[in-house]
Design an enzyme around this catalytic site. Sequence first.
Site, short mmCIF file in Angstrom:
data_model
loop_
_atom_site.label_atom_id
_atom_site.label_comp_id
_atom_site.label_asym_id
_atom_site.label_seq_id
_atom_site.Cartn_x
_atom_site.Cartn_y
_atom_site.Cartn_z
CB THR A 97 10.41 -36.73 32.51
OG1 THR A 97 11.51 -36.93 33.38
CG2 THR A 97 10.07 -35.25 32.42
CB SER A 123 -6.59 -42.86 24.11
OG SER A 123 -5.58 -42.50 23.20
CB CYS A 135 -4.91 -51.49 15.90
SG CYS A 135 -5.93 -50.26 16.68
N GLY A 192 -3.45 -44.94 25.18
CA GLY A 192 -4.59 -45.73 25.65
C GLY A 192 -4.17 -47.18 25.85
CB THR A 193 -1.84 -49.32 23.91
OG1 THR A 193 -2.57 -49.17 22.69
CG2 THR A 193 -1.25 -50.71 24.00
C1 PLP Z 1 -7.69 -46.49 20.12
C2 PLP Z 1 -8.13 -47.41 21.20
C3 PLP Z 1 -7.22 -47.96 22.10
C4 PLP Z 1 -5.74 -47.69 22.02
O1 PLP Z 1 -5.42 -46.36 22.32
P1 PLP Z 1 -4.01 -45.74 21.78
O2 PLP Z 1 -3.93 -44.42 22.45
O3 PLP Z 1 -4.16 -45.64 20.29
O4 PLP Z 1 -2.94 -46.69 22.19
C5 PLP Z 1 -7.69 -48.79 23.10
N1 PLP Z 1 -9.00 -49.06 23.20
C6 PLP Z 1 -9.92 -48.55 22.35
C7 PLP Z 1 -11.36 -48.87 22.55
C8 PLP Z 1 -9.52 -47.72 21.32
O5 PLP Z 1 -10.43 -47.23 20.47
#
Ligand code: PLP
Length: 378
Positions: free
Chosen positions: A232, A194, A318, A66-67
């Site tokens: 990949t 994510s 985090c 997600g990051t």
């Molecule tokens: C967890 C989260 C992220 C980061 O996603 P990852 O897959 O852990 O890097 C970004 N934004 C929000 C709102 C999240 O809850």
Amino acid sequence: MDHSSTTPVDAAVTEAMLPYFSDRFGNPSSLYTIGREARRAMEDARAKVADLIGAKKEEIIFTGSGTESDNLAIKGLAYRNRKKGDHIITSSIEHHAVLYTCKYLETEGFKVTYLPVSKEGLVDPADVEAAITSKTTLISIMHANPEIGTIQPVEEIGKIAKEKNIPFHTDAIATAGKLPLNVDAMGVSLLSLSAHKMYGPKGVGALYVRKGTGLTPLLHGGGHERDIRSGTENVPGIAGFGKAAQLAKERIPESDKLVKLRDSLIKGVLEIKDSYLNGHPEKRLPDNVNVRFSYVEGESMILNLDMKGVAASTGSACSSKSLEPSHVLLATGLKHEEAHGSLRFTIGRGNTQDDVDYVISVLPEIVNKLRMISPLAR
Ligand SMILES: *Cc1c(COP(=O)(O)O)cnc(C)c1O
């Protein structure tokens, strides 16, 4: 009770992933049979992720988290449009994946407006509109905040963005699988997801990129993912993400169950003296309970709850290693000590009323014990 940090991988998701570690280990770019099998699994997953958000299959780019999706959306768009303008609008309560990406872009000469929020954590669409200049190339406002649960008026913001012809990105990582998502209704050009927040595996994300939205890639190489994200692909992870997306869509009606448990937990916890709900009372994620207690520290409550077998958090997983109070709670106007006295529970599909009742039964004693030794309480 900490499902906003991460979720368990659904058994059906694990099952969907397994063949792509063993028999079907092919590289999706290879032309022979096992390569084509891997590609088919990946494209099937792409269709399922697209279906979850009302998008077209070819508008989904798989990423490594997600990051990464947030970074790709913001840097990718900002770099691509640098000649047009250098101004980005976001909010002060974004996830660090958005906030620190914007802070980084400031060191490269971009200008960023960090909009304030109300004490319930809401961004005012009028503030978004007022912040727009001729140099604005991106608006990035999250769908819902996983710390305090507040759901933003993204449709209204999307309408403004569309009128002004400015791409709108939303981080929908906290809402996927809990609220219905539709990229057209929301008016977004970019949307982050994510897998591990929705009963899928860790290390897989997706970015929705509306047709016609140009992005500068962050990773250069073999031209995977329509030349936007080389490398990949994580085929087992992506296959799992697809299954998780399918299940998430099917299970959105089950969010009612989460709401019932949430409200029962809020009611029980607020019976403790000097406790207050953080975030919005109604515009709130179905799974989120964030409460603050005067005269106690969140970290001490977490450790005491852990001894009773309850996993909770003080805010985002985090940032919990740092002693800084949550930027989200501070942005809602709380004082440092109020932010430090906050506790978050996020309910998942596996939780029951018994779990909620158990928390309500053990928490008062923990809070009382900590207040007895708190210098603040005297
Ligand atoms: C967890 C989260 C992220 C980061 O996603 P990852 O897959 O852990 O890097 C970004 N934004 C929000 C709102 C999240 O809850």
